[in-house]
Design a protein around this motif. Structure first.
Motif, PDB file in Angstrom:
ATOM      1  N   PRO A 149     -91.643 -31.604 -78.268  1.00 41.54           N
ATOM      2  CA  PRO A 149     -91.096 -32.549 -77.450  1.00 41.54           C
ATOM      3  C   PRO A 149     -91.587 -31.866 -75.963  1.00 41.54           C
ATOM      4  CG  PRO A 149     -89.584 -32.288 -79.307  1.00 41.54           C
ATOM      5  CD  PRO A 149     -90.447 -31.191 -79.266  1.00 41.54           C
ATOM      6  N   GLY A 150     -91.911 -32.883 -75.352  1.00 39.33           N
ATOM      7  CA  GLY A 150     -93.188 -32.005 -73.706  1.00 39.33           C
ATOM      8  C   GLY A 150     -93.708 -32.253 -74.031  1.00 39.33           C
ATOM      9  N   ASP A 151     -94.358 -31.830 -75.297  1.00 38.56           N
ATOM     10  CA  ASP A 151     -96.460 -31.551 -75.363  1.00 38.56           C
ATOM     11  C   ASP A 151     -96.898 -32.799 -74.963  1.00 38.56           C
ATOM     12  OD1 ASP A 151     -95.286 -28.723 -76.321  1.00 38.56           O
ATOM     13  OD2 ASP A 151     -96.607 -29.465 -78.517  1.00 38.56           O
ATOM     14  N   LEU A 152     -97.848 -32.370 -74.283  1.00 42.42           N
ATOM     15  CA  LEU A 152     -98.961 -33.104 -73.932  1.00 42.42           C
ATOM     16  C   LEU A 152    -100.506 -33.710 -74.947  1.00 42.42           C
ATOM     17  CD1 LEU A 152     -99.247 -35.708 -71.205  1.00 42.42           C
ATOM     18  CD2 LEU A 152    -100.666 -34.427 -70.206  1.00 42.42           C
ATOM     19  N   VAL A 153    -100.181 -34.554 -74.941  1.00 42.81           N
ATOM     20  CA  VAL A 153    -101.386 -35.044 -76.607  1.00 42.81           C
ATOM     21  C   VAL A 153    -102.595 -36.166 -75.436  1.00 42.81           C
ATOM     22  CG1 VAL A 153    -102.420 -35.325 -78.799  1.00 42.81           C
ATOM     23  CG2 VAL A 153     -99.798 -34.400 -77.832  1.00 42.81           C
ATOM     24  N   SER A 154    -103.903 -35.152 -75.834  1.00 42.78           N
ATOM     25  CA  SER A 154    -104.936 -35.942 -74.888  1.00 42.78           C
ATOM     26  C   SER A 154    -104.903 -36.010 -73.458  1.00 42.78           C
ATOM     27  CB  SER A 154    -105.346 -37.067 -75.904  1.00 42.78           C
ATOM     28  OG  SER A 154    -105.601 -36.550 -77.456  1.00 42.78           O
ATOM     29  N   GLY A 155    -104.216 -34.805 -73.039  1.00 39.07           N
ATOM     30  CA  GLY A 155    -103.940 -35.536 -71.669  1.00 39.07           C
ATOM     31  C   GLY A 155    -103.187 -37.114 -71.010  1.00 39.07           C
ATOM     32  N   LYS A 156    -102.291 -37.756 -71.724  1.00 37.34           N
ATOM     33  CA  LYS A 156    -101.550 -38.620 -71.494  1.00 37.34           C
ATOM     34  C   LYS A 156    -100.539 -39.010 -71.815  1.00 37.34           C
ATOM     35  CE  LYS A 156    -105.160 -41.476 -73.782  1.00 37.34           C
ATOM     36  NZ  LYS A 156    -105.874 -42.775 -73.750  1.00 37.34           N
ATOM     37  N   TYR A 157    -100.332 -38.318 -73.474  1.00 31.87           N
ATOM     38  CA  TYR A 157     -99.598 -38.841 -74.147  1.00 31.87           C
ATOM     39  C   TYR A 157     -98.122 -37.647 -74.443  1.00 31.87           C
ATOM     40  CZ  TYR A 157    -102.641 -42.842 -76.111  1.00 31.87           C
ATOM     41  OH  TYR A 157    -102.799 -43.980 -76.066  1.00 31.87           O
ATOM     42  N   ARG A 158     -97.208 -37.945 -73.877  1.00 29.59           N
ATOM     43  CA  ARG A 158     -95.931 -37.678 -73.354  1.00 29.59           C
ATOM     44  C   ARG A 158     -95.026 -37.284 -74.731  1.00 29.59           C
ATOM     45  NH1 ARG A 158     -96.105 -32.672 -70.933  1.00 29.59           N
ATOM     46  NH2 ARG A 158     -96.788 -33.849 -68.842  1.00 29.59           N
ATOM     47  N   LEU A 159     -95.188 -36.465 -76.027  1.00 30.98           N
ATOM     48  CA  LEU A 159     -94.112 -36.699 -77.209  1.00 30.98           C
ATOM     49  C   LEU A 159     -92.884 -36.079 -76.342  1.00 30.98           C
ATOM     50  CD1 LEU A 159     -96.285 -33.928 -79.459  1.00 30.98           C
ATOM     51  CD2 LEU A 159     -96.038 -36.697 -79.104  1.00 30.98           C
ATOM     52  N   LEU A 160     -91.920 -37.494 -77.000  1.00 31.01           N
ATOM     53  CA  LEU A 160     -90.689 -37.565 -76.652  1.00 31.01           C
ATOM     54  C   LEU A 160     -89.763 -37.058 -77.460  1.00 31.01           C
ATOM     55  CD1 LEU A 160     -90.461 -41.243 -75.368  1.00 31.01           C
ATOM     56  CD2 LEU A 160     -91.146 -39.176 -73.987  1.00 31.01           C
ATOM     57  N   ARG A 161     -90.106 -37.202 -79.159  1.00 30.45           N
ATOM     58  CA  ARG A 161     -88.726 -37.032 -80.042  1.00 30.45           C
ATOM     59  C   ARG A 161     -89.368 -37.467 -80.898  1.00 30.45           C
ATOM     60  NH1 ARG A 161     -87.589 -41.405 -78.194  1.00 30.45           N
ATOM     61  NH2 ARG A 161     -86.797 -43.705 -79.242  1.00 30.45           N
ATOM     62  N   GLN A 162     -89.666 -36.578 -82.287  1.00 30.33           N
ATOM     63  CA  GLN A 162     -89.853 -36.501 -83.300  1.00 30.33           C
ATOM     64  C   GLN A 162     -89.183 -37.836 -84.225  1.00 30.33           C
ATOM     65  OE1 GLN A 162     -90.904 -33.578 -86.028  1.00 30.33           O
ATOM     66  NE2 GLN A 162     -90.728 -34.137 -87.805  1.00 30.33           N
ATOM     67  N   LEU A 163     -89.819 -38.854 -85.352  1.00 29.45           N
ATOM     68  CA  LEU A 163     -88.763 -39.762 -85.656  1.00 29.45           C
ATOM     69  C   LEU A 163     -89.011 -39.729 -86.924  1.00 29.45           C
ATOM     70  CD1 LEU A 163     -91.187 -43.003 -83.514  1.00 29.45           C
ATOM     71  CD2 LEU A 163     -89.103 -42.034 -83.236  1.00 29.45           C
ATOM     72  N   GLY A 164     -89.685 -39.606 -87.953  1.00 27.14           N
ATOM     73  CA  GLY A 164     -89.850 -38.538 -89.140  1.00 27.14           C
ATOM     74  C   GLY A 164     -91.161 -37.546 -89.480  1.00 27.14           C
ATOM     75  N   ARG A 165     -91.258 -37.866 -90.891  1.00 26.00           N
ATOM     76  CA  ARG A 165     -92.491 -36.682 -91.632  1.00 26.00           C
ATOM     77  C   ARG A 165     -91.921 -37.155 -92.373  1.00 26.00           C
ATOM     78  NH1 ARG A 165     -94.592 -32.073 -89.601  1.00 26.00           N
ATOM     79  NH2 ARG A 165     -95.392 -30.205 -91.052  1.00 26.00           N
ATOM     80  N   ASN A 197     -97.191 -42.965 -72.723  1.00 22.71           N
ATOM     81  CA  ASN A 197     -98.257 -42.721 -72.098  1.00 22.71           C
ATOM     82  C   ASN A 197     -97.710 -42.115 -70.250  1.00 22.71           C
ATOM     83  OD1 ASN A 197    -100.730 -43.159 -70.143  1.00 22.71           O
ATOM     84  ND2 ASN A 197    -101.394 -44.196 -72.450  1.00 22.71           N
ATOM     85  N   GLU A 198     -98.157 -41.395 -69.718  1.00 23.60           N
ATOM     86  CA  GLU A 198     -98.025 -41.122 -68.859  1.00 23.60           C
ATOM     87  C   GLU A 198     -98.657 -41.688 -67.644  1.00 23.60           C
ATOM     88  OE1 GLU A 198     -97.678 -36.990 -67.506  1.00 23.60           O
ATOM     89  OE2 GLU A 198     -95.823 -36.742 -68.956  1.00 23.60           O
ATOM     90  N   LEU A 199     -99.587 -42.629 -68.371  1.00 24.32           N
ATOM     91  CA  LEU A 199    -100.670 -43.534 -67.160  1.00 24.32           C
ATOM     92  C   LEU A 199    -100.206 -45.075 -66.973  1.00 24.32           C
ATOM     93  CD1 LEU A 199    -104.018 -42.309 -68.006  1.00 24.32           C
ATOM     94  CD2 LEU A 199    -102.532 -41.252 -66.578  1.00 24.32           C
ATOM     95  N   THR A 200     -99.574 -45.488 -68.312  1.00 25.94           N
ATOM     96  CA  THR A 200     -98.778 -46.658 -67.739  1.00 25.94           C
ATOM     97  C   THR A 200     -97.486 -46.643 -68.365  1.00 25.94           C
ATOM     98  OG1 THR A 200     -99.053 -46.695 -69.935  1.00 25.94           O
ATOM     99  CG2 THR A 200    -100.659 -47.673 -69.169  1.00 25.94           C
ATOM    100  N   ASP A 201     -96.868 -45.414 -68.418  1.00 29.75           N
ATOM    101  CA  ASP A 201     -95.002 -45.753 -68.244  1.00 29.75           C
ATOM    102  C   ASP A 201     -94.657 -46.360 -69.427  1.00 29.75           C
ATOM    103  OD1 ASP A 201     -92.678 -44.631 -67.740  1.00 29.75           O
ATOM    104  OD2 ASP A 201     -92.250 -46.247 -66.096  1.00 29.75           O
TER     105      ASP A 201
END
Length: 448
Positions: A3-19, A30-34
């Motif tokens: 959690p907290g990792d930034l993917v492709s410079g815009k998607y901030r991981l919040l929590r894992q939903l499943g595996r 998406n930190e650009l569009t919230d």
């Protein structure tokens, strides 16, 4: 991934939903569009085959073009920093069909027909674009709660399995050794390993799902994977009506036509299946089939969140409460009052046009009357006698006005001319002395 990792410079991981066997699913923002999304990451080893990776992105791009409420929307795709391919999809609330069956048991015949018909309509949109799901199962059908509070079934993970089966055989198995996919819902052509899979394979899988929603059991089963594949290819299943006589002969016959081992004898398209189920639903319920949304209220959402152990990739939350009618009525009354007060205020601030015009007419009338009276007075006045003038003054005496001469009009009157000219003073000439010792003409006050 954490959690907290930034993917492709815009998607901030919040929590894992499943595996699951193919990867993990995260809620991300998406930190650009919230805006929040669900991101499914495939296992990095699935991306080691270039052809499989290329086909995956082609399939994902095609899935993003499917515009149907029964198919989960795909908004973006890419590769994470560790090379894992990912899809960005809508984040939904609700529960999977597998959870619904476990929680509430089998469906009523009308509900089952409406649900599968709606999903078949979504698959029709994909099949006309050459896309086959190949992994339909209750876990990949999600009952999402929309903005209106209605439950809508949606197909998940569209096209992913078709891309992965093209990969190297060693990548077709999960880390637990299980075959990728859901064998109990595989069509006979999939069980044989045929390569020319088309939309009729998805029709078979929908038939198995319809069978399960009506009876609570799957038509084919086995102690292990090999026995299950043999059963799908060779055995006859027990008719659904024997397990649930309430479904009726007509619906039972349609289930049987979807489970024909020879695909040439099977229901040909998802569209045909949807049309037949919609017709059956109308006859079962006695009302026209308007779509799943109008019939989905009876399928109440779960009272508590129920996460899927392995394959759930969506966030499960309670139903949003609707605003009561009293609140809406109170708000409408308040808005009407504000609008009415504003209209009155605007009306009061407008200039009194009629009043101003009336006053202007009155003033003009009064002025005209006074002017006429003054003209009459001038006409009746006696002739003015010429006044004495100093020596050398050449001023002509005033001529009396005769009644038979031209009448003076208001616009011909002089502005401010005296009735007789004043004595003129010539430079170098001493003016006449003042009377009674006055120094200032006409002013006797000593304080001047």
């Amino acid at each position: 991934m954490q959690p907290g990792d930034l993917v492709s410079g815009k998607y901030r991981l919040l929590r894992q939903l499943g595996r699951g066997g193919m990867g993990s699913v995260w809620a991300a923002r998406n930190e650009l569009t919230d805006r929040d999304f669900a991101i499914k990451f495939l296992l990095p080893e699935l991306a080691q085959n270039r052809d499989a990776l290329h086909r995956f992105f082609l399939e994902a791009r095609a899935c993003g073009q499917i515009k149907h409420p029964a198919v989960v929307a795909v908004y973006d795709m890419g590769q994470a920093e560790d090379g894992a391919p990912y899809l960005v999809m809508e984040l939904m609330e609700g529960e999977g069909l597998d959870q619904r069956l476990e929680r509430s048991g089998i469906f009523r015949p009308g509900e089952a027909a409406a649900c599968v018909a709606y999903v078949a309509r979504g698959l029709e949109e994909a099949h006309v674009r050459g896309l086959v799901h190949r992994d339909l199962k209750p876990g990949n059908i999600f009952f999402a709660i929309d903005d209106r509070g209605e439950v809508v079934p949606k197909v998940l993970d569209f096209g992913v399995t078709k891309a992965t089966v093209l990969a190297d055989p060693k990548f077709v198995r999960t880390n637990t050794g299980a075959v990728l996919g859901s064998p109990a819902y595989m069509s006979p052509e999939q069980a044989r390993g045929d390569e020319d899979i088309d939309g009729r394979s998805d029709v078979w899988s929908l038939g198995v799902i319809l069978y399960e929603t009506l009876t609570g059991k799957i038509p084919y089963d086995g102690a292990n994977y090999n026995q299950l594949m043999v059963s799908i290819l060779m055995d006859k299943h027990r008719p659904a009506i024997e397990l649930n006589p309430a479904i009726g002969e007509e619906l039972n016959d349609l289930v049987e036509s979807t489970l024909q081992k020879d695909r040439n004898k099977r229901v040909r398209t998802a569209r045909e299946l949807a049309e037949r189920l919609e017709s059956l639903c109308t006859r079962i319920t006695g009302t026209p089939y308007p779509g799943f949304g109008a019939r989905s209220r009876s399928m109440a959402p779960p009272p508590k969140p129920m996460p899927t152990p392995t394959e759930t990739w969506v966030e499960v939350t309670p139903v949003r409460r609707r605003t009561s009618a009293a609140v809406w009525v109170s708000g409408a009354v308040f808005v009407a009052a504000v609008v009415g007060m504003g209209g009155i205020a605007i009306a009061r601030t407008r200039p009194p046009v009629a009043e101003v015009a009336s006053r202007s007419v009155s003033v003009l009338s009064e002025g005209r009357g006074r002017l006429v009276k003054e003209l009459d007075r001038l006409k009746a006045a006696p002739p003015v006698e010429p006044s004495a003038t100093p020596e050398g003054d050449k001023t002509e005496p005033a001529t009396p006005v005769k009644n038979d001469e031209h009448v003076i009009e208001p616009d011909e009157l002089p502005s401010a001319a005296p009735s007789a000219p004043a004595p003129r003073w010539t430079p170098g000439r001493v003016p006449p002395p003042k009377k009674n010792g006055q120094v200032h003409d006409g002013v006797t006050s000593p304080g001047f």
